[in-house]
Design an enzyme around this catalytic site. Structure first.
Site, mmCIF file in Angstrom:
data_model
loop_
_atom_site.group_PDB
_atom_site.id
_atom_site.type_symbol
_atom_site.label_atom_id
_atom_site.label_comp_id
_atom_site.label_asym_id
_atom_site.label_seq_id
_atom_site.Cartn_x
_atom_site.Cartn_y
_atom_site.Cartn_z
ATOM 1 N N SER A 7 0.846 -1.193 0.000
ATOM 2 C CA SER A 7 0.000 0.000 0.000
ATOM 3 C C SER A 7 0.881 1.242 0.000
ATOM 4 O O SER A 7 1.641 1.469 0.939
ATOM 5 C CB SER A 7 -0.902 0.006 1.240
ATOM 6 O OG SER A 7 -1.392 1.315 1.440
ATOM 7 N N HIS A 31 -1.343 -1.399 -4.239
ATOM 8 C CA HIS A 31 -2.591 -1.055 -3.560
ATOM 9 C C HIS A 31 -2.700 0.459 -3.358
ATOM 10 O O HIS A 31 -1.829 1.073 -2.754
ATOM 11 C CB HIS A 31 -2.613 -1.780 -2.203
ATOM 12 C CG HIS A 31 -3.875 -1.640 -1.426
ATOM 13 N ND1 HIS A 31 -4.942 -2.502 -1.576
ATOM 14 C CD2 HIS A 31 -4.247 -0.750 -0.473
ATOM 15 C CE1 HIS A 31 -5.904 -2.157 -0.739
ATOM 16 N NE2 HIS A 31 -5.513 -1.085 -0.051
ATOM 17 N N ASP A 33 -4.967 3.487 -1.751
ATOM 18 C CA ASP A 33 -6.017 3.784 -0.772
ATOM 19 C C ASP A 33 -6.648 5.125 -1.100
ATOM 20 O O ASP A 33 -6.054 6.176 -0.882
ATOM 21 C CB ASP A 33 -5.415 3.811 0.633
ATOM 22 C CG ASP A 33 -5.091 2.410 1.111
ATOM 23 O OD1 ASP A 33 -6.008 1.572 1.092
ATOM 24 O OD2 ASP A 33 -3.931 2.149 1.480
ATOM 25 N N MET A 35 -9.264 7.827 -0.288
ATOM 26 C CA MET A 35 -10.060 8.277 0.868
ATOM 27 C C MET A 35 -10.628 9.662 0.587
ATOM 28 O O MET A 35 -9.910 10.534 0.097
ATOM 29 C CB MET A 35 -9.175 8.333 2.111
ATOM 30 C CG MET A 35 -8.453 7.036 2.420
ATOM 31 S SD MET A 35 -7.561 7.165 3.974
ATOM 32 C CE MET A 35 -6.691 5.587 3.984
ATOM 33 N N HIS A 64 -8.569 0.611 -3.725
ATOM 34 C CA HIS A 64 -9.436 0.436 -2.561
ATOM 35 C C HIS A 64 -10.193 1.742 -2.342
ATOM 36 O O HIS A 64 -9.599 2.748 -1.945
ATOM 37 C CB HIS A 64 -8.531 0.063 -1.365
ATOM 38 C CG HIS A 64 -9.246 -0.119 -0.083
ATOM 39 N ND1 HIS A 64 -8.573 -0.213 1.128
ATOM 40 C CD2 HIS A 64 -10.566 -0.240 0.218
ATOM 41 C CE1 HIS A 64 -9.442 -0.380 2.096
ATOM 42 N NE2 HIS A 64 -10.656 -0.403 1.579
ATOM 43 N N MET A 66 -12.299 3.923 -0.397
ATOM 44 C CA MET A 66 -12.888 4.274 0.899
ATOM 45 C C MET A 66 -13.598 5.606 0.743
ATOM 46 O O MET A 66 -13.170 6.643 1.253
ATOM 47 C CB MET A 66 -11.779 4.353 1.965
ATOM 48 C CG MET A 66 -11.301 2.971 2.379
ATOM 49 S SD MET A 66 -9.714 3.038 3.206
ATOM 50 C CE MET A 66 -8.638 3.058 1.789
ATOM 51 N N MET A 135 -11.113 -5.969 6.106
ATOM 52 C CA MET A 135 -10.304 -4.972 6.812
ATOM 53 C C MET A 135 -9.928 -5.525 8.182
ATOM 54 O O MET A 135 -10.778 -5.997 8.929
ATOM 55 C CB MET A 135 -11.090 -3.661 6.978
ATOM 56 C CG MET A 135 -11.427 -2.943 5.680
ATOM 57 S SD MET A 135 -10.001 -2.659 4.614
ATOM 58 C CE MET A 135 -8.972 -1.608 5.649
ATOM 59 N N GLY A 140 -8.872 4.140 7.225
ATOM 60 C CA GLY A 140 -8.661 5.593 7.296
ATOM 61 C C GLY A 140 -7.201 5.987 7.453
ATOM 62 O O GLY A 140 -6.804 7.053 7.022
ATOM 63 N N PHE A 141 -6.430 5.106 8.049
ATOM 64 C CA PHE A 141 -5.030 5.448 8.314
ATOM 65 C C PHE A 141 -4.143 4.209 8.206
ATOM 66 O O PHE A 141 -4.592 3.099 8.489
ATOM 67 C CB PHE A 141 -4.885 6.030 9.734
ATOM 68 C CG PHE A 141 -5.756 7.238 9.947
ATOM 69 C CD1 PHE A 141 -5.317 8.502 9.549
ATOM 70 C CD2 PHE A 141 -7.019 7.113 10.481
ATOM 71 C CE1 PHE A 141 -6.131 9.619 9.707
ATOM 72 C CE2 PHE A 141 -7.849 8.220 10.642
ATOM 73 C CZ PHE A 141 -7.404 9.473 10.251
ATOM 74 N N GLY A 142 -2.898 4.456 7.844
ATOM 75 C CA GLY A 142 -1.913 3.385 7.906
ATOM 76 C C GLY A 142 -1.350 3.308 9.317
ATOM 77 O O GLY A 142 -1.615 4.173 10.156
ATOM 78 N N GLY A 143 -0.599 2.261 9.575
ATOM 79 C CA GLY A 143 0.117 2.155 10.838
ATOM 80 C C GLY A 143 -0.730 1.830 12.054
ATOM 81 O O GLY A 143 -0.301 2.026 13.194
ATOM 82 N N ASP A 173 -6.271 -6.326 5.071
ATOM 83 C CA ASP A 173 -5.711 -4.975 4.936
ATOM 84 C C ASP A 173 -5.694 -4.274 6.285
ATOM 85 O O ASP A 173 -6.742 -4.012 6.866
ATOM 86 C CB ASP A 173 -6.584 -4.196 3.930
ATOM 87 C CG ASP A 173 -6.011 -2.841 3.587
ATOM 88 O OD1 ASP A 173 -4.912 -2.502 4.064
ATOM 89 O OD2 ASP A 173 -6.679 -2.105 2.827
ATOM 90 N N GLY A 174 -4.477 -4.011 6.763
ATOM 91 C CA GLY A 174 -4.314 -3.238 7.994
ATOM 92 C C GLY A 174 -3.553 -3.984 9.067
ATOM 93 O O GLY A 174 -3.921 -5.096 9.438
ATOM 94 N N GLY A 175 -2.445 -3.400 9.489
ATOM 95 C CA GLY A 175 -1.696 -3.979 10.605
ATOM 96 C C GLY A 175 -0.973 -5.272 10.288
ATOM 97 O O GLY A 175 -0.658 -6.062 11.187
ATOM 98 N N GLY A 195 1.300 -1.711 4.211
ATOM 99 C CA GLY A 195 1.967 -0.443 3.936
ATOM 100 C C GLY A 195 3.184 -0.248 4.816
ATOM 101 O O GLY A 195 4.337 -0.374 4.371
HETATM 102 C C1 DX5 Z 1 -6.161 1.567 5.797
HETATM 103 C C2 DX5 Z 1 -5.775 1.213 4.416
HETATM 104 C C3 DX5 Z 1 -4.615 0.323 4.318
HETATM 105 C C4 DX5 Z 1 -3.341 0.851 4.895
HETATM 106 C C5 DX5 Z 1 -2.642 -0.291 5.559
HETATM 107 O O1 DX5 Z 1 -7.341 2.271 5.797
HETATM 108 O O2 DX5 Z 1 -6.842 0.614 3.730
HETATM 109 O O3 DX5 Z 1 -4.403 -0.148 2.989
HETATM 110 O O4 DX5 Z 1 -2.477 1.426 3.956
HETATM 111 O O5 DX5 Z 1 -1.573 0.230 6.207
HETATM 112 P P1 DX5 Z 1 -0.692 -0.566 7.265
HETATM 113 O O6 DX5 Z 1 -0.109 -1.741 6.573
HETATM 114 O O7 DX5 Z 1 0.309 0.452 7.651
HETATM 115 O O8 DX5 Z 1 -1.605 -0.952 8.392
HETATM 116 ZN ZN ZN Z 2 -6.371 -0.306 1.737
#
Ligand code: DX5
Ligand code: ZN
Length: 214
Positions: A7, A31, A33, A35, A64, A66, A135, A140-143, A173-175, A195
């Protein structure tokens, strides 16, 4: 087969193409994102951004969405060069119509489910789609931290797909990191979106190659 989809949300945008080139040989998909500041409390990229990268990157683009009213964004993102569009089931009142609309545009279609959205929302559409993106954080956010509550959901969806006799791509997707990836793969996920753990590493390619050996 395990597919890895980095991502770019977590990549350094001041040198984005350089960052993408680090994963281009090892990744299976890229990927994006998208938003809109409404469906999720963050704003990212529009169709022009995707179109500009399309000219310089060979990987298939997984987009993706969102966004609220995803119907409005299908044509712009198809024209930008997306290969797979993934709207959220929570964002539309006419899911089957939306899926049909996307397929008619000649691209693949997936649907994303927030962590608290039940699998029964897929009951009447599963045979129409190419992938489900579960999900593993609230979007909404990475990390963010991986939500283990989603693990039984992955397992259940793989079981449902097997019962139907189809191979369904199940994305998460996520974490995702070196530990959580093992847990999701063990439950049947095969498309891994990540990501932070890829782009914050000094050798993103190595991370991906290691994961592909799992
Ligand atoms: C979150 C996104 C993810 C995000 C994942 O809303 O859909 O694609 O980039 O990021 P990480 O891998 O940092 O959790
Ligand atoms: Zn995503």
């Amino acid at each position: 087969m395990i597919k890895i989809a980095p991502s770019i949300l977590a990549a350094d945008k001041s040198c984005l193409l350089k960052e993408i080139k680090k994963v281009e040989r090892s990744a299976d998909l890229l990927h994006f994102d998208i938003m809109d500041g409404h469906f999720v409390p963050n704003i990212t990229f529009g169709p022009q951004f995707v179109a500009d990268l399309r000219k310089k990157v060979k990987l298939p683009f997984e987009v993706h969405l969102m966004v609220e009213e995803p119907e409005k964004w299908i044509v712009p993102f198809v024209e930008a060069g997306s290969d797979l569009l993934i709207p959220h089931v929570e964002a539309t009142s006419h899911l089957l119509r939306l899926i049909t609309f996307i397929k008619k545009r000649g691209v693949k279609v997936g649907v994303a489910l927030n962590p608290a959205t039940p699998l029964c929302s897929l009951d009447y559409i599963l045979s129409e789609i190419d992938m489900v993106l579960l999900m593993t954080v609230d979007p909404g956010f990475g990390g963010q931290e991986f939500l283990p509550e989603v693990l039984p959901k992955i397992k259940k969806l793989r079981k449902i797909a097997k019962r139907k006799g189809t191979f369904l791509d199940i994305g998460v997707d996520g974490g995702i990191n070196g530990k959580t990836i093992k847990e999701v793969i063990a439950r049947g996920a095969n498309v891994i979106v990540a990501g932070t753990s890829i782009f914050s590493n000094s050798n993103p390619e190595r991370v991906i190659l290691n994961w592909k050996e799992l």
